[in-house]
Scaffold this motif. Structure first.
Motif, PDB file in Angstrom:
ATOM      1  N   GLN A 288       0.856  -1.181   0.000  1.00 22.47           N
ATOM      2  CA  GLN A 288       0.000   0.000   0.000  1.00 22.47           C
ATOM      3  C   GLN A 288       0.894   1.234   0.000  1.00 22.47           C
ATOM      4  OE1 GLN A 288      -3.449  -0.466   2.499  1.00 22.47           O
ATOM      5  NE2 GLN A 288      -3.125  -2.668   2.645  1.00 22.47           N
ATOM      6  N   GLU A 289       0.248   2.399   0.082  1.00 24.71           N
ATOM      7  CA  GLU A 289       1.025   3.608  -0.169  1.00 24.71           C
ATOM      8  C   GLU A 289       2.189   3.803   0.811  1.00 24.71           C
ATOM      9  OE1 GLU A 289      -1.753   6.710  -0.975  1.00 24.71           O
ATOM     10  OE2 GLU A 289      -0.147   8.040  -1.652  1.00 24.71           O
ATOM     11  N   ASP A 290       1.929   3.615   2.093  1.00 27.24           N
ATOM     12  CA  ASP A 290       2.979   3.941   3.067  1.00 27.24           C
ATOM     13  C   ASP A 290       3.386   2.745   3.934  1.00 27.24           C
ATOM     14  OD1 ASP A 290       0.633   3.719   4.442  1.00 27.24           O
ATOM     15  OD2 ASP A 290       0.595   5.779   5.193  1.00 27.24           O
ATOM     16  N   HIS A 291       2.896   1.564   3.575  1.00 30.64           N
ATOM     17  CA  HIS A 291       3.270   0.366   4.337  1.00 30.64           C
ATOM     18  C   HIS A 291       2.884  -0.854   3.505  1.00 30.64           C
ATOM     19  CE1 HIS A 291      -1.035   0.459   5.158  1.00 30.64           C
ATOM     20  NE2 HIS A 291      -0.963  -0.766   5.624  1.00 30.64           N
ATOM     21  N   PHE A 292       3.148  -2.039   4.028  1.00 30.69           N
ATOM     22  CA  PHE A 292       2.629  -3.222   3.356  1.00 30.69           C
ATOM     23  C   PHE A 292       2.159  -4.242   4.375  1.00 30.69           C
ATOM     24  CE2 PHE A 292       6.095  -6.351   3.743  1.00 30.69           C
ATOM     25  CZ  PHE A 292       7.198  -5.562   4.019  1.00 30.69           C
ATOM     26  N   VAL A 293       1.356  -5.185   3.870  1.00 29.06           N
ATOM     27  CA  VAL A 293       0.824  -6.229   4.730  1.00 29.06           C
ATOM     28  C   VAL A 293       1.443  -7.547   4.291  1.00 29.06           C
ATOM     29  CG1 VAL A 293      -1.263  -7.431   5.499  1.00 29.06           C
ATOM     30  CG2 VAL A 293      -1.353  -4.982   4.960  1.00 29.06           C
ATOM     31  N   TRP A 294       1.922  -8.295   5.242  1.00 29.36           N
ATOM     32  CA  TRP A 294       2.462  -9.638   4.972  1.00 29.36           C
ATOM     33  C   TRP A 294       1.393 -10.654   5.363  1.00 29.36           C
ATOM     34  CZ3 TRP A 294       6.035 -12.407   8.922  1.00 29.36           C
ATOM     35  CH2 TRP A 294       6.360 -13.688   8.458  1.00 29.36           C
ATOM     36  N   ILE A 295       0.926 -11.385   4.366  1.00 32.75           N
ATOM     37  CA  ILE A 295      -0.116 -12.391   4.597  1.00 32.75           C
ATOM     38  C   ILE A 295       0.549 -13.752   4.456  1.00 32.75           C
ATOM     39  CG2 ILE A 295      -2.331 -13.301   3.801  1.00 32.75           C
ATOM     40  CD1 ILE A 295      -2.649 -10.498   2.332  1.00 32.75           C
ATOM     41  N   GLN A 296       0.602 -14.488   5.544  1.00 37.50           N
ATOM     42  CA  GLN A 296       1.263 -15.785   5.515  1.00 37.50           C
ATOM     43  C   GLN A 296       0.222 -16.879   5.744  1.00 37.50           C
ATOM     44  OE1 GLN A 296       3.823 -16.673   8.846  1.00 37.50           O
ATOM     45  NE2 GLN A 296       5.264 -17.826   7.600  1.00 37.50           N
ATOM     46  N   GLY A 297       0.167 -17.836   4.835  1.00 39.56           N
ATOM     47  CA  GLY A 297      -0.763 -18.961   4.988  1.00 39.56           C
ATOM     48  C   GLY A 297       0.031 -20.230   5.234  1.00 39.56           C
ATOM     49  N   ILE A 298      -0.192 -20.848   6.389  1.00 36.73           N
ATOM     50  CA  ILE A 298       0.525 -22.079   6.725  1.00 36.73           C
ATOM     51  C   ILE A 298      -0.492 -23.218   6.744  1.00 36.73           C
ATOM     52  CG2 ILE A 298       1.948 -23.228   8.460  1.00 36.73           C
ATOM     53  CD1 ILE A 298       2.835 -20.463   9.424  1.00 36.73           C
ATOM     54  N   PRO A 299      -0.452 -24.110   5.746  1.00 29.85           N
ATOM     55  CA  PRO A 299      -1.433 -25.189   5.712  1.00 29.85           C
ATOM     56  C   PRO A 299      -1.233 -26.129   6.902  1.00 29.85           C
ATOM     57  CG  PRO A 299      -0.249 -25.012   3.626  1.00 29.85           C
ATOM     58  CD  PRO A 299       0.488 -24.180   4.619  1.00 29.85           C
ATOM     59  N   MET A 300      -2.316 -26.424   7.623  1.00 30.32           N
ATOM     60  CA  MET A 300      -2.238 -27.322   8.774  1.00 30.32           C
ATOM     61  C   MET A 300      -2.902 -28.658   8.455  1.00 30.32           C
ATOM     62  SD  MET A 300      -0.665 -25.168  10.729  1.00 30.32           S
ATOM     63  CE  MET A 300      -0.661 -25.797  12.420  1.00 30.32           C
ATOM     64  N   GLY A 301      -3.655 -28.713   7.367  1.00 31.08           N
ATOM     65  CA  GLY A 301      -4.364 -29.921   6.955  1.00 31.08           C
ATOM     66  C   GLY A 301      -5.177 -29.561   5.727  1.00 31.08           C
ATOM     67  N   PRO A 302      -5.851 -30.538   5.101  1.00 31.38           N
ATOM     68  CA  PRO A 302      -6.599 -30.223   3.878  1.00 31.38           C
ATOM     69  C   PRO A 302      -7.655 -29.137   4.102  1.00 31.38           C
ATOM     70  CG  PRO A 302      -6.638 -32.596   4.329  1.00 31.38           C
ATOM     71  CD  PRO A 302      -5.920 -31.952   5.466  1.00 31.38           C
ATOM     72  N   ASN A 303      -8.209 -29.087   5.329  1.00 29.06           N
ATOM     73  CA  ASN A 303      -9.304 -28.133   5.592  1.00 29.06           C
ATOM     74  C   ASN A 303      -8.922 -27.066   6.600  1.00 29.06           C
ATOM     75  OD1 ASN A 303     -10.594 -30.347   4.421  1.00 29.06           O
ATOM     76  ND2 ASN A 303     -11.265 -31.093   6.426  1.00 29.06           N
ATOM     77  N   ARG A 304      -7.650 -26.906   6.858  1.00 26.96           N
ATOM     78  CA  ARG A 304      -7.290 -25.924   7.899  1.00 26.96           C
ATOM     79  C   ARG A 304      -6.004 -25.220   7.538  1.00 26.96           C
ATOM     80  NH1 ARG A 304      -5.330 -26.185  13.394  1.00 26.96           N
ATOM     81  NH2 ARG A 304      -4.891 -28.380  13.069  1.00 26.96           N
ATOM     82  N   THR A 305      -6.012 -23.896   7.701  1.00 25.38           N
ATOM     83  CA  THR A 305      -4.860 -23.081   7.342  1.00 25.38           C
ATOM     84  C   THR A 305      -4.636 -22.030   8.421  1.00 25.38           C
ATOM     85  OG1 THR A 305      -5.513 -23.326   5.027  1.00 25.38           O
ATOM     86  CG2 THR A 305      -3.871 -21.640   5.508  1.00 25.38           C
ATOM     87  N   ARG A 306      -3.399 -21.929   8.884  1.00 27.50           N
ATOM     88  CA  ARG A 306      -3.089 -20.868   9.853  1.00 27.50           C
ATOM     89  C   ARG A 306      -2.751 -19.603   9.075  1.00 27.50           C
ATOM     90  NH1 ARG A 306       0.173 -23.095  14.475  1.00 27.50           N
ATOM     91  NH2 ARG A 306      -1.946 -23.827  14.809  1.00 27.50           N
ATOM     92  N   MET A 307      -3.564 -18.566   9.245  1.00 27.72           N
ATOM     93  CA  MET A 307      -3.345 -17.314   8.527  1.00 27.72           C
ATOM     94  C   MET A 307      -2.771 -16.293   9.493  1.00 27.72           C
ATOM     95  SD  MET A 307      -4.209 -17.990   5.439  1.00 27.72           S
ATOM     96  CE  MET A 307      -4.094 -16.371   4.700  1.00 27.72           C
ATOM     97  N   ARG A 308      -1.662 -15.705   9.090  1.00 22.42           N
ATOM     98  CA  ARG A 308      -1.032 -14.660   9.915  1.00 22.42           C
ATOM     99  C   ARG A 308      -0.981 -13.379   9.092  1.00 22.42           C
ATOM    100  NH1 ARG A 308       4.121 -15.057  11.456  1.00 22.42           N
ATOM    101  NH2 ARG A 308       3.831 -14.435  13.612  1.00 22.42           N
ATOM    102  N   LEU A 309      -1.577 -12.326   9.622  1.00 21.40           N
ATOM    103  CA  LEU A 309      -1.597 -11.033   8.934  1.00 21.40           C
ATOM    104  C   LEU A 309      -0.725 -10.070   9.729  1.00 21.40           C
ATOM    105  CD1 LEU A 309      -5.466 -10.758   8.473  1.00 21.40           C
ATOM    106  CD2 LEU A 309      -3.789 -11.831   6.964  1.00 21.40           C
ATOM    107  N   SER A 310       0.325  -9.576   9.083  1.00 19.08           N
ATOM    108  CA  SER A 310       1.233  -8.660   9.776  1.00 19.08           C
ATOM    109  C   SER A 310       1.268  -7.328   9.046  1.00 19.08           C
ATOM    110  CB  SER A 310       2.642  -9.241   9.833  1.00 19.08           C
ATOM    111  OG  SER A 310       2.630 -10.506  10.461  1.00 19.08           O
ATOM    112  N   THR A 311       1.039  -6.265   9.784  1.00 18.59           N
ATOM    113  CA  THR A 311       1.180  -4.926   9.218  1.00 18.59           C
ATOM    114  C   THR A 311       2.635  -4.499   9.365  1.00 18.59           C
ATOM    115  OG1 THR A 311      -1.122  -4.357   9.668  1.00 18.59           O
ATOM    116  CG2 THR A 311       0.430  -2.510   9.479  1.00 18.59           C
ATOM    117  N   MET A 312       3.287  -4.284   8.229  1.00 16.79           N
ATOM    118  CA  MET A 312       4.719  -3.977   8.204  1.00 16.79           C
ATOM    119  C   MET A 312       4.877  -2.486   7.929  1.00 16.79           C
ATOM    120  SD  MET A 312       5.673  -7.173   8.492  1.00 16.79           S
ATOM    121  CE  MET A 312       7.414  -6.812   8.440  1.00 16.79           C
TER     122      MET A 312
END
Ligand code: FES
Ligand SMILES: [Fe+2]
Length: 383
Positions: A288-312
């Protein structure tokens, strides 16, 4: 902004032209992906082998290991990890597993330690992974080769402000060649001058691919994000390019059309569009204009994903006066992405119902087609 001027102008021109013609960015065909790929354990196992255990991935931002002695623990690709920064300042990755009888070595999420002592029988390692203490060693483990019993290390490289880890059986990783032609953009983001303002993490009951797909098309903005960001963007207009397995998407904001009356030399894509880098497989950067977002998806299983959203945010912008501004930004990001994640969970719940024999990706959802092609190629060993 993070890319060459000529590229910026070309991307803006392409979008302005589409906007003039009232056309979305269209691929040749529309496609009908099958449902198995989002729910089958067998397919997930193949993805794990061919993608998540095979390719380098970002495990953390460099600032999350701020100095010698810093450590953090996490789970990736179904495996427990310990990241450290040793006394020389070198970032290292190990399995968070004791070499005596396999206990979890470190329970804390993060901290600062020169040595790690196992909570079971106190075998102890330095933060460089060297075995330095074994209680009753002579009696119990005559001739123990300490060199042989260092912590199990994984290939790890600090590159462009990120700590990359690979589970592949190699001595090192080459992040630059993994990023290929996208490397200059990622380097130019200057992530090493940023810090993590805040991270929100949640396990989402949906396949990891549904959550990537939710971010790489703008068809849904006007509808799914009507209460959050819809008004900021042009309806169903975005473009994308593939760079090997990675992707760069441009999501123009409503203000893009103002550029028509301004000289090209003054065009700055960052002022009028969000750029989304999707680094295959696990991380996305929403610039984005003055920062960025780091979106990390860590698959934990076929139906489950750990999503981490970090404002950088830029390190120097992390001032007391600006805390409220960044907090509002982080909240808008998390609220908007929660809208996407809720939709992903809804899709996952419906997959097994038999209502659909396949899904439908329209011609302006071509990024989803490409992403799934990349997944299939990686499984086949060609990523
Ligand atoms: S299991 Fe770690 S010291 Fe025994
Ligand atoms: Fe969305």
């Amino acid at each position: 902004m993070t890319m060459e001027r000529a590229t910026q102008i070309e991307l803006i021109r392409e979008l302005l032209d589409l906007h003039d013609r009232r056309s979305p960015f269209l691929d040749e065909h529309w496609e009908k992906p099958d449902l198995e790929r989002y729910q089958s354990g067998e397919f997930f196992a193949r993805e794990r082998e061919g993608i998540f255990l095979a390719l380098p991935q970002i495990a953390s931002h460099a600032s999350e290991l701020p100095g010698p002695g810093a450590f953090l623990t996490l789970e990736m690709s179904g495996r427990p990890l310990l990241l450290t920064r040793d006394e020389e300042g070198v970032a290292r990755a190990f399995y968070n597993v004791c070499r005596h009888r396999g206990a979890q070595l470190v329970a804390d999420a993060s901290g600062c330690r020169q040595r790690f002592s196992c909570p079971y029988h106190a075998w102890t390692w330095s933060n460089a992974g060297k075995l330095i203490g074994v209680p009753h060693e002579k009696a119990g483990f005559p001739d123990l080769d300490r060199e042989e019993h260092g912590l199990h290390a994984l290939p790890c490289e600090e590159y462009a402000g990120w700590i990359w880890v690979s589970f592949a059986a190699r001595d090192s990783i080459d992040v630059q060649s993994h990023l290929g032609d996208l490397a200059p953009d990622i380097v130019a983001m200057d992530a090493e001058t940023h810090v993590v303002f805040d991270t929100t993490s949640r396990d989402i009951e949906a396949n990891w691919k549904l959550l990537v797909e939710g971010g790489i098309e703008s068809y849904h903005f006007r509808v799914a994000h009507k209460d959050t960001i819809a008004g900021l963007f042009l309806d169903n207009l975005s473009s994308y390019r593939c760079f090997g397995p990675h992707m760069r998407s441009v999501l123009p904001r409503s203000s893009l059309s103002e550029l028509r009356d301004k000289p090209e030399e003054s065009w700055n894509i960052g002022e009028h569009a969000n750029v989304l880098y999707s680094l295959f497989p696990g991380s996305q950067f929403l610039v984005q204009e003055d920062h960025f977002v780091w979106i990390q998806g860590i698959p934990m299983g076929p139906n489950r994903t750990r999503m981490r959203l970090s404002t950088m945010i830029p390190r120097e912008a992390n001032t007391p006066e600006r805390q409220g501004y960044w907090r509002r930004n982080h909240r808008l990001t998390t609220t908007t992405l929660e809208e996407d994640f809720d939709l992903g969970e809804g899709i996952q719940r419906g997959l097994g119902s038999g209502a659909n024999a396949h899904l439908n990706f329209g011609r302006f959802e071509g990024a989803l087609v490409q992403f799934n092609r990349i997944v299939d190629e990686a499984i086949a060993g060609n990523a």
